[in-house]
Scaffold this motif. Structure first.
Motif, PDB file in Angstrom:
ATOM      1  N   MET A   1      11.314   3.724  -3.978  1.00  0.00           N
ATOM      2  CA  MET A   1      10.023   3.558  -3.158  1.00  0.00           C
ATOM      3  C   MET A   1       9.298   4.308  -4.471  1.00  0.00           C
ATOM      4  SD  MET A   1       9.659   2.494  -0.549  1.00  0.00           S
ATOM      5  CE  MET A   1       8.134   2.671  -0.310  1.00  0.00           C
TER       6      MET A   1
ATOM      7  N   MET B   1       6.491   8.648   1.269  1.00  0.00           N
ATOM      8  CA  MET B   1       6.951   7.752   1.781  1.00  0.00           C
ATOM      9  C   MET B   1       7.744   8.768   3.390  1.00  0.00           C
ATOM     10  SD  MET B   1       7.649   4.976   3.364  1.00  0.00           S
ATOM     11  CE  MET B   1       8.527   4.702   4.420  1.00  0.00           C
TER      12      MET B   1
ATOM     13  N   SER C   1       2.683  -5.713  -0.460  1.00  0.00           N
ATOM     14  CA  SER C   1       1.766  -6.449  -0.460  1.00  0.00           C
ATOM     15  C   SER C   1       0.832  -6.673  -1.767  1.00  0.00           C
ATOM     16  CB  SER C   1       1.312  -5.917   0.389  1.00  0.00           C
ATOM     17  OG  SER C   1      -0.289  -6.719   0.807  1.00  0.00           O
TER      18      SER C   1
ATOM     19  N   HIS D   1      10.020  -3.483   5.305  1.00  0.00           N
ATOM     20  CA  HIS D   1       9.105  -4.007   5.331  1.00  0.00           C
ATOM     21  C   HIS D   1       9.912  -5.360   5.118  1.00  0.00           C
ATOM     22  CE1 HIS D   1       6.082  -7.078   5.191  1.00  0.00           C
ATOM     23  NE2 HIS D   1       5.036  -6.657   5.948  1.00  0.00           N
TER      24      HIS D   1
ATOM     25  N   SER E   1       6.442   0.471  12.502  1.00  0.00           N
ATOM     26  CA  SER E   1       5.928   0.077  11.436  1.00  0.00           C
ATOM     27  C   SER E   1       4.428   1.308  12.135  1.00  0.00           C
ATOM     28  CB  SER E   1       4.445  -1.487  11.275  1.00  0.00           C
ATOM     29  OG  SER E   1       3.630  -1.098  12.231  1.00  0.00           O
TER      30      SER E   1
ATOM     31  N   ARG F   1      12.345   4.955   3.243  1.00  0.00           N
ATOM     32  CA  ARG F   1      12.224   3.411   2.018  1.00  0.00           C
ATOM     33  C   ARG F   1      11.578   3.326   3.556  1.00  0.00           C
ATOM     34  NH1 ARG F   1      14.024  -1.715   2.688  1.00  0.00           N
ATOM     35  NH2 ARG F   1      16.489  -2.228   2.564  1.00  0.00           N
ATOM     36  N   ASP F   2      10.754   2.355   2.659  1.00  0.00           N
ATOM     37  CA  ASP F   2      10.135   1.029   3.631  1.00  0.00           C
ATOM     38  C   ASP F   2      11.382  -0.099   4.080  1.00  0.00           C
ATOM     39  OD1 ASP F   2       8.265  -0.563   4.537  1.00  0.00           O
ATOM     40  OD2 ASP F   2       7.074  -0.719   2.653  1.00  0.00           O
TER      41      ASP F   2
ATOM     42  N   ALA G   1      10.238  -5.201   1.760  1.00  0.00           N
ATOM     43  CA  ALA G   1      10.259  -3.959   0.802  1.00  0.00           C
ATOM     44  C   ALA G   1      11.722  -4.531   0.689  1.00  0.00           C
ATOM     45  CB  ALA G   1      10.390  -2.983   1.726  1.00  0.00           C
TER      46      ALA G   1
ATOM     47  N   ARG H   1       1.756  -3.133   6.509  1.00  0.00           N
ATOM     48  CA  ARG H   1       2.522  -1.840   7.104  1.00  0.00           C
ATOM     49  C   ARG H   1       3.470  -1.834   6.668  1.00  0.00           C
ATOM     50  NH1 ARG H   1      -1.744   0.075  10.974  1.00  0.00           N
ATOM     51  NH2 ARG H   1      -3.450  -0.568  10.395  1.00  0.00           N
ATOM     52  N   VAL H   2       3.431  -0.282   6.493  1.00  0.00           N
ATOM     53  CA  VAL H   2       5.186   0.107   6.276  1.00  0.00           C
ATOM     54  C   VAL H   2       6.448  -0.603   7.405  1.00  0.00           C
ATOM     55  CG1 VAL H   2       6.406   2.735   6.303  1.00  0.00           C
ATOM     56  CG2 VAL H   2       4.933   1.318   3.676  1.00  0.00           C
ATOM     57  N   LYS H   3       7.545  -0.066   7.275  1.00  0.00           N
ATOM     58  CA  LYS H   3       8.163  -0.425   8.630  1.00  0.00           C
ATOM     59  C   LYS H   3       9.402   0.529   8.211  1.00  0.00           C
ATOM     60  CE  LYS H   3       7.117  -5.356   9.968  1.00  0.00           C
ATOM     61  NZ  LYS H   3       6.542  -5.543  10.914  1.00  0.00           N
TER      62      LYS H   3
ATOM     63  N   THR I   1       1.630  -0.724   2.998  1.00  0.00           N
ATOM     64  CA  THR I   1       2.419  -0.879   2.707  1.00  0.00           C
ATOM     65  C   THR I   1       2.712  -1.412   0.865  1.00  0.00           C
ATOM     66  OG1 THR I   1       5.011  -1.759   1.686  1.00  0.00           O
ATOM     67  CG2 THR I   1       3.006  -3.447   2.756  1.00  0.00           C
TER      68      THR I   1
END
Ligand code: N0T
Length: 522
Positions: free
Chosen positions: A253, A185, A146, A193, A138, A190-191, A196, A130-132, A143
């Motif tokens: 993103m 998003m 991946s 992860h 998370s 932004r992510d 990312a 998942r996105v963080k 995300t």
């Protein structure tokens, strides 16, 4: 035998988008098609039983197309085990009702979130990350960084499209597909992860830079300005090329969302290549990236979405705010075809739909939560759709030539000038007539019209709540009079006059007053 085969092959093999002049036509079963649509609420098409009371409402409103979700969680409950029975049932029933379908792929993303991913994806975060956010927390958003996430979605979508091809290509009941739904998003721009973060430090992909250089003079101005501020740099990482800040986070993103979604669409088209699009939740101008669903297919990011691939045919706006013209103007830049998959189903919706089909020569229109209508038989949308259905051959044969326009009027915008050929048309809201019943009302209903130039001195006008007067552009000393006004209908593409209009109905030849109905001026 050869001749028969040639005839067979000259027909379109599947729904297709086709350029005509500076606009785009959607061709279905070999003919231009305007989507007179409605989108179902999110949970209606989950079984045929819950759909049962809905079909008659759709046909009562003269829809020719239903936009309905296909849920990843329902077609692939177990990994690699596909169940398309609901898809088939929807197609079979739509055919019976004489309706076409636009499928909405509720795959990885639905309104930013990933709520429609199957259980086996949701429960295996290690494999499907998942996105963080910037605090490392998370969120329920797969995300886009991946490869496992991409492959899982892509495989399911490709299977779905292969199934539709096998089941439906001959009939062309399914005419387009929306890939994902309102990608965006949240709650950070932004992510964060680790995947990312690694991508963020890397060089901006060459593909994007090449696209930007090649299209430098055509980029949308608000995006071009960001690139320019940093000296139109052509190498470096994201912050080096676009500067530090939320805008760059969003651009970054957008690229990865767009690349992911284009790959999903591409895989789907490898199975069955019908038109595919993405839709956007519109951002409020006062909000910053991260406060609204960011990085989706929004107009200021159009270049990024296009640079990431050409498997997505166009970007589409969802309207839950009143700035109809503003956003449509932005979405039709770079000849992006206009289709409105969602509009709040309020009293103005039918009239805005007509206006979009006139002024922007849109592919189609679709209020959201279409089944929520109280009395489908009385709904004005049905009358407007009937008008457009009748006019479709005239609209489509004149498309893309600067011969069609639309007006949209209310108390704030009481009149609008349209110039076509040798004439100037002054459209006014019919409440501007001081003897009109509603003139003193506090709120004026939205009204609209479409005008099509069919010959040098011949125009079709259709709409509701409008008064029209005329002027010559060739010679301003000349009066323009009405030679003939007919009220009538198109039947199988042929005009049939029901009433000849004159006297009080044309204010003794001075103007045309239009309630729902259509008029031919000769
Ligand atoms: C839309 C719909 C559905 C005052 C909302 C709009 C549909 C999705 N999202 O009913 O969920 O599936 O595409 C989000 C914009 C709301 C803004 C409200 C501003």
């Amino acid at each position: 035998l050869l001749l028969v085969m040639q005839i067979g092959f000259s027909q379109n093999q599947m729904p297709v988008l086709q350029k005509k002049g500076n606009k785009t036509q959607l061709i279905v079963n070999g003919d231009p098609f305007i989507i007179l649509g409605g989108e179902l609420g999110n949970s209606s098409a989950t079984s045929m039983e819950s759909m049962e009371p809905i079909w008659s409402k759709l046909t009562d409103m003269n829809l020719n197309t239903v936009l309905t979700p296909i849920y990843w969680e329902l077609i692939e409950k177990e990994e690699n085990k596909f169940d398309f029975s609901l898809v088939d049932d929807l197609i079979l029933r739509a055919r019976k009702e004489n309706l076409k379908l636009v499928f909405l792929w509720f795959g990885s993303w639905k309104n930013s979130m990933s709520s429609h991913a199957p259980e086996w994806v949701k429960l295996n975060q290690k494999k499907y990350p998942r996105v963080k956010d910037d605090k490392g927390k998370s969120h329920e958003i797969l995300t886009p960084f991946s490869e496992n996430n991409l492959q899982a979605d892509l495989k399911a979508f490709q299977k779905l499209m292969a199934h539709i091809k096998a089941f439906d290509q001959k009939e062309q009941t399914v005419i387009m597909v929306q890939v994902e739904n309102e990608i965006g998003m949240l709650p950070t721009a932004r992510d964060y992860h680790p995947l990312a973060n690694a991508a963020f430090k890397k060089e901006v992909p060459e593909e994007l830079l090449k696209y930007l250089q090649k299209n430098k003079t055509k980029l949308v101005p608000e995006f071009s300005a960001i690139w320019k501020k940093n000296g139109f740099k052509t190498s470096g990482n994201w912050e080096q090329i676009f500067g530090k800040g939320l805008q760059t986070d969003e651009i970054f993103m957008a690229w990865y969302f767009a690349e992911f979604t284009n790959k999903v669409a591409k895989a789907g088209k490898e199975s069955y290549s019908i038109p595919m699009f993405v839709n956007a939740a519109l951002n409020a101008p006062e909000k910053k990236p991260g406060d609204y669903p960011s990085a989706g297919p929004l107009p200021h990011l159009m270049d990024i979405w296009k640079a990431a691939g050409n498997s997505i045919d166009f970007l589409a706006p969802d309207f839950y705010n009143p700035s109809f013209k503003h956003w449509n103007d932005l979405f039709t830049r770079q000849e992006n075809p206009l289709f409105i998959p969602e509009h709040r189903f309020d009293a103005s919706a039918p009239f805005k739909g007509l206006y979009a089909i006139g002024h922007y020569e849109a592919i189609g229109f679709s209020p959201f939560s279409i089944e929520s209508v109280a009395d489908a038989k009385k709904e004005p949308l049905g009358k407007i759709y009937d008008l457009v259905r009748q006019l479709t051959p005239v609209i489509e044969s004149n498309k893309g030539q600067g011969k069609i326009d639309g007006v949209l009027l209310d108390k704030e915008n009481q009149s609008q000038i349209v110039r076509l050929g040798n004439y100037e048309f002054n459209f006014k809201h019919d409440y501007t007539l001081n003897w009109s019943d509603g003139a003193k009302e506090e709120i004026w209903p939205t009204s609209s019209a479409i005008i099509i130039q069919a010959g040098t001195d011949e125009f079709y006008i259709a709409g509701s709540g409008i008064v029209v007067t005329f002027k010559s552009l060739k010679n301003t000393n000349l009066n323009v009079g009405i030679l003939k006004t007919d009220q009538g209908k198109f039947e199988n593409g042929l005009w049939r006059t029901i009433r000849h209009f004159n006297g009080d109905q044309t204010h003794q030849g001075r103007h045309l007053r239009i309630s729902v109905g259509d008029y031919e001026i000769q």
